[in-house]
Write a protein that holds these residues in place. Structure first.
Motif: not given
Length: 325
Positions: A233, A244, A248, A254, A257
């Motif tokens: 990500a 982010f 989730k 990810p 991040e």
């Protein structure tokens, strides 16, 4: 570090207070000079609605602009959008966007708004020039300005402030000791306050960012997030952690991040190096508008829409529509 300082978790903000006092003195002086008539305010012949914020960093302002423009369009209002065009450098201003306009010319947010809404969009460091260009082009009932709450040289008929409902105003100080462009008391003089996430206070309109299916940058194909694994990500927005967190919440953890500066320009080689074989690069729509020209097969973006509480949203739209009569 800056997030810790602005949130109040670090007392290092005390070292920056002298600069903040200077910032506050200058910004208050500028506002006062317009209020007293020492500086000239230009007024458009059409109603102007400003969508802005009191803090630096991403609050969800651009999704609100897109929501507002599309909602008014559905009710028959012809809307034009103006922006300073931060991050872009055009050969000349004002710049009226067209399908070939790049983010290097206009900036990422104006291009994103233009592509999503198909509304006329004009960019200029002097927003009044952008408004004049839209007025000259005709077929516009109302102007929405993307940002510009503190741009007092342009008269406005309606002000909307967007607040991050989780971070709110941090430690409450002006830049750079805190996140504030203006102090929170400014809310007493605006027409509407929209709160992105968190818990809204009295007279604030609740909003949530609602993600859709992921879109492939190269082909335009759509796919549910649940179909992805091995995701890297990236986000180059005002507050990358929000993106982010959204992933989730949709069940995506990810592998990496990666945060970039807001409005950052990317190179093909830079982004291709972020993933390995079998991995997917997932980015924001704001990042995607800068990368489509050199996108790889495994690059996807996640569009989000602003979802506002129904009754307050309808009331807000009715108040704005009355400006056109």
């Amino acid at each position: 570090m800056i997030e810790r300082i602005w949130s109040g978790r670090s007392r290092l903000y005390l070292l920056l207070l002298p600069a903040s006092w200077l910032y506050g003195l200058i910004s208050n002086g500028i506002r006062l000079s317009y209020q007293l008539g020492w500086r000239k305010v230009w007024r458009a012949s059409l109603p102007v609605v400003v969508v802005g914020n009191l803090t630096a960093g991403g609050n969800g302002k651009t999704p609100v602009v897109i929501w507002l423009v599309e909602a008014l369009q559905r009710q028959g209002v012809r809307v034009g959008v103006v922006s300073r065009g931060y991050g872009g450098k055009a050969a000349q201003y004002p710049l009226l966007l067209n399908p070939q306009t790049t983010t290097a010319e206009a900036g990422d947010e104006p291009v994103l708004i233009y592509q999503r809404t198909h509304a006329p969009v004009a960019v200029s460091p002097r927003r009044s020039d952008a408004v004049k260009a839209l007025q000259a082009a005709g077929n516009i009932d109302l102007i929405v300005t993307d940002d510009g709450l503190q741009h007092y040289a342009l008269a406005r008929d309606f002000e909307i402030v967007v607040i991050d409902g989780v971070r709110r105003f941090g430690n409450g100080w002006w830049l750079p000791a805190g996140p504030m462009r203006e102090r929170a008391a400014r809310l007493n003089r605006v027409d509407a306050v929209i709160v992105n996430g968190g818990t809204p206070c009295a007279n604030e309109i609740a909003m949530q960012l609602q993600p859709g299916d992921a879109i492939n940058l190269k082909t335009g194909a759509a796919k549910p997030l649940a179909a992805f694994d091995q995701v890297v990500a990236m986000a180059g927005i005002g507050h990358p952690p929000r993106f982010f967190t959204t992933l989730k919440q949709q069940g995506i953890t990810p592998l990496k991040e990666l945060s970039f500066a807001d409005h950052q320009a990317y190179s093909e080689a830079e982004l291709r190096a972020l993933t390995s074989a079998g991995q997917v690069l997932m980015m924001t729509e704001k990042d995607a508008v800068k990368c489509r020209a050199f996108a790889a097969d495994n690059w996807w973006y996640l569009p989000v829409d602003a979802g506002l509480s129904a009754a307050p949203a309808a009331e807000l739209l009715n108040r704005i529509k009355t400006l056109c009569h």
